[in-house]
Design an enzyme around this catalytic site. Structure first.
Site, PDB file in Angstrom:
ATOM      1  N   LYS A 151     -12.382   3.752   2.355  1.00 33.97           N
ATOM      2  CA  LYS A 151     -11.408   3.124   1.772  1.00 33.97           C
ATOM      3  C   LYS A 151     -12.082   1.783   1.113  1.00 33.97           C
ATOM      4  CE  LYS A 151      -6.623   1.253   2.740  1.00 33.97           C
ATOM      5  NZ  LYS A 151      -5.560   1.043   3.827  1.00 33.97           N
TER       6      LYS A 151
ATOM      7  N   TYR B 141     -16.035  25.884  -2.469  1.00 32.78           N
ATOM      8  CA  TYR B 141     -16.117  24.272  -2.258  1.00 32.78           C
ATOM      9  C   TYR B 141     -15.291  23.659  -3.109  1.00 32.78           C
ATOM     10  CZ  TYR B 141     -20.544  25.186  -4.666  1.00 32.78           C
ATOM     11  OH  TYR B 141     -21.582  25.611  -5.776  1.00 32.78           O
TER      12      TYR B 141
ATOM     13  N   GLU C 283      -7.452   7.114   9.600  1.00 29.15           N
ATOM     14  CA  GLU C 283      -7.993   8.049  10.950  1.00 29.15           C
ATOM     15  C   GLU C 283      -7.100   9.154  10.754  1.00 29.15           C
ATOM     16  OE1 GLU C 283      -7.530   4.886  11.296  1.00 29.15           O
ATOM     17  OE2 GLU C 283      -8.712   3.761  12.720  1.00 29.15           O
TER      18      GLU C 283
ATOM     19  N   GLU D 203       0.678  -1.220   0.108  1.00 33.64           N
ATOM     20  CA  GLU D 203       0.091  -0.057   0.014  1.00 33.64           C
ATOM     21  C   GLU D 203       0.640   1.160   0.018  1.00 33.64           C
ATOM     22  OE1 GLU D 203      -4.079  -0.777   2.213  1.00 33.64           O
ATOM     23  OE2 GLU D 203      -2.270  -1.355   3.544  1.00 33.64           O
TER      24      GLU D 203
END
Length: 509
Positions: A99, A53, A73, A21
Site C-alpha cells: 500500500k 498466470y 491483511e 479511503e
C-alpha cells in the site's frame, strides 16, 4: 516444489479504515508466489498442465477492485482465497500486498503485508487450511413473527463455528408474487459474513438453522417461516447441482438486490449475469414492488432504554441485542428509493436532517481494549446517518486507584440528534457488556444541559485521557470556546497519559 512468481500487479481499490479511503481509490501492488508441481508441464508443453498466470493476475485485480475491506491483511487473505479456489493445482501460496500511498504522517517508502497459505487434503477433498471465505446470504420469510425470526437466525448464523456476521442490511417488505391472493408479504434482508466453512458445509448449517425455525422443504414456492440462500461465496461461479453459485436467480430478484445494494452500494454479482448489484436492481422489473420496511430492525424497536440518571449524571443504557455484530447498512438509493421511470424526483424530495460534526471518546480497562475500540468504531460508522472522519492515536492512561486504561477519540459526521446518538452509544456499550465506555464529548452547534444529554460533556475539560488523543487528532480543536491544547496543559491528570500507538487501528491482532 516448483514455483511461479508474479510481481507488481497494480490495481486501484477503496481499502482502508479511514472514511476517505472508502470513497477515494488508491493504488495497491501485489506480489504472489505459487507453489505447485510443474513436472507435467515441463514434459507436455501444455498450458492445461500448469497455471495461466494471466488468469491469476486478473483474479488479483478483481479482488483489489472488489468490495471494500479495512485491512490489507484481509485483502491479502481474499487474494489467497480467490487464487486457491480458481487454481486447484496450487499447493500453497505466498501473497504480499503493498500500500504505497498509505495515510501515514511520516515519510516512508512502502508498507506491505505478507501471508502464506497452504492447501490441505481432508477426506479426499481439498480445502484451504485456515482460509476465511466471504459469503452473502439472503434471508426471508412470511409466516409467524418473521422479523423476530430473522433476528434470531442472524444471531444463530453468527454463532456457527468459524463464522462472523460482518454486515446486516435494512429490512425490506415484498409482496408474495406468484402466490395465492391473501398470501402474507415477505420480509427480506441480506447479511455478509466471513467463515472458515466451505460452501457446502455452510449450506448444510444454514439449512439446519431453517429447520430449527420450522422450515420444511416440500414445495419450493410455499410460504415459509424462514428461507436462507447463499447468494455469493468468494465470487465463485459454479454449476454444482447442489449449490449453484452465484444464486442463479439473484440477478433478477429485487428482494435480494435491494437489501444487498443498501448493505454494500459497491457490491458486484459474478457469473453469467454479472454486474454491479445497484445496476441490476435498477433494471429489475419488480424493483418498485420492494419497499423499505426498517433500517434499525435489528434493534427490535426497543434496544436502548434510557433510565433515570444515576448520581454523577451518567447514563445506564440497557440493550437486548445479545450478539456482538455491527449493523452495517450505508444509505443508498435502492428499491423504493429509486423513482419510477419518468418520475419527477423533485416531487419526492424531503428535508434532509442536519449533518453535524461530533466528537466521541472511547475508554476501556479491558486487556482487549484495542479490539473493542476497533469493533466499536465500525459499529458507530455503520449506524445510518453516521460517518467516521477521524481516529486519534491510542493512549495509555495510568490510574492510581484502579486498573490502567486505554483511550482514544474519534470524529464523526452525524445526522442523528444528540439524544439519539447518546442512545446509540449506550446500546453499543451494552453489546460489549460495558467493557468500553463511550461518551459524546461535543457536537457542532449544540449546547445542552439535560440530565441525560449534557453537551459539551462537562468533565471532558479535566480529562487528559480525552484531551490528549483529541489534540493529536486535531491540533486546532476547541471545547466550549477554549483550545484543547490549553485545556490539556491545565488538566490535573496530564501526567497520567502517554501515547501508546499511532497506527493501532491498522492492527490485525
Amino acid at each position: 516444489m516448483d514455483t511461479i512468481t508474479l510481481t507488481g500487479v497494480h490495481a486501484n481499490g477503496t481499502h482502508g479504515v479511514l472514511a476517505f479511503e472508502h470513497e477515494r481509490p488508491q493504488t495497491f501492488v501485489v506480489d504472489v508466489t505459487l507453489h505447485l508441481d510443474l513436472a507435467a508441464a515441463g514434459q507436455s508443453d501444455d498450458l492445461n498442465d500448469t497455471i495461466d498466470y494471466g488468469r491469476v493476475a486478473k483474479d488479483i485485480a478483481a479482488v483489489i477492485e472488489g468490495p471494500h475491506v479495512d485491512l490489507i491483511e484481509r485483502l491479502a487473505q481474499r487474494i489467497a482465497d480467490k487464487i486457491l479456489a480458481d487454481a486447484p493445482a496450487v499447493a500453497s501460496i505466498d501473497v504480499t500486498v503493498h500500500k504505497p500511498h498509505a495515510p501515514i504522517v511520516v515519510a516512508f517508502a512502502d508498507v506491505s503485508v505478507s501471508i502464506s497459505r497452504v492447501r490441505a487434503t481432508d477426506n479426499g477433498r481439498t480445502a484451504e487450511k485456515h482460509a476465511i471465505h466471504n459469503a452473502v446470504v439472503a434471508l426471508g420469510g412470511n409466516v409467524g413473527e418473521v422479523e423476530s425470526t430473522l433476528r434470531a437466525a442472524i444471531r444463530e448464523i453468527d454463532a456457527l463455528p468459524g463464522t462472523q456476521v460482518t454486515g446486516i442490511s435494512p429490512l425490506y417488505r415484498t409482496a408474495a408474487w406468484g402466490m395465492a391472493d391473501g398470501t402474507p408479504d415477505f420480509l427480506n434482508a441480506v447479511v455478509e459474513l466471513e467463515t472458515t466453512m466451505g460452501s457446502h458445509e455452510l449450506l448444510a448449517a444454514l439449512q439446519n438453522v431453517e429447520a430449527n425455525h420450522g422450515r420444511i422443504r416440500e414445495n419450493h414456492w410455499d410460504s415459509r417461516p424462514l428461507d436462507l440462500d447463499i447468494i455469493d461465496f468468494d465470487g465463485i461461479t459454479s454449476a454444482d447441482p447442489d449449490l449453484a453459485l452465484p444464486h442463479p436467480r439473484a440477478w433478477q430478484r429485487a428482494f435480494v438486490l435491494a437489501p444487498w445494494a443498501a448493505l454494500n452500494p459497491n457490491a458486484k454479482l459474478a457469473g453469467a449475469h454479472e454486474g454491479p448489484v445497484a445496476d441490476l436492481l435498477a433494471a429489475a422489473p419488480d424493483r418498485n414492488a420492494v419497499q423499505l420496511e426498517s433500517e434499525d430492525w435489528m434493534l427490535g424497536g426497543h434496544a436502548v432504554k434510557q433510565e433515570s440518571a444515576p448520581a454523577g449524571g451518567g447514563r445506564q443504557p440497557q440493550a437486548d441485542w445479545g450478539w456482538p455484530v455491527s449493523v452495517h447498512h450505508p444509505q443508498s438509493r435502492a428499491a423504493s428509493q429509486l423513482p419510477p421511470a419518468g418520475a419527477d424526483e423533485n416531487a419526492s424530495k424531503v428535508l434532509e436532517p442536519v449533518s453535524r460534526k461530533a466528537i466521541i471518546s472511547l475508554d476501556s480497562t479491558s486487556q482487549d481494549a484495542e479490539r473493542l475500540f476497533r469493533e466499536t468504531i465500525v459499529s458507530i460508522d455503520s449506524v445510518p446517518g453516521n460517518q467516521v472522519q477521524g481516529i486519534s492515536p491510542l493512549y495509555h492512561v495510568s490510574h492510581f486507584d484502579g486498573p490502567d486504561a486505554m483511550s482514544a477519540v474519534i470524529q464523526i459526521e452525524t445526522k442523528l440528534p444528540p439524544a439519539d446518538l447518546i442512545a446509540v452509544l449506550g446500546s453499543i456499550e451494552s453489546v460489549h457488556d460495558l467493557a468500553v465506555d463511550l461518551d459524546l464529548v461535543d457536537m457542532e452547534g449544540v449546547t445542552s444541559d439535560e440530565p441525560n444529554c449534557s453537551i459539551p460533556w462537562p468533565s471532558a475539560r479535566n480529562h487528559a485521557s480525552v484531551l490528549a488523543p483529541w489534540l493529536d487528532m486535531d491540533p486546532n480543536a476547541s471545547l466550549g470556546g477554549d483550545p484543547v491544547a490549553f485545556l490539556l496543559a491545565m488538566a490535573p491528570d496530564a501526567g497520567q497519559v502517554g501515547l501508546l500507538s499511532d497506527n493501532w487501528i491498522l492492527s490485525n491482532s
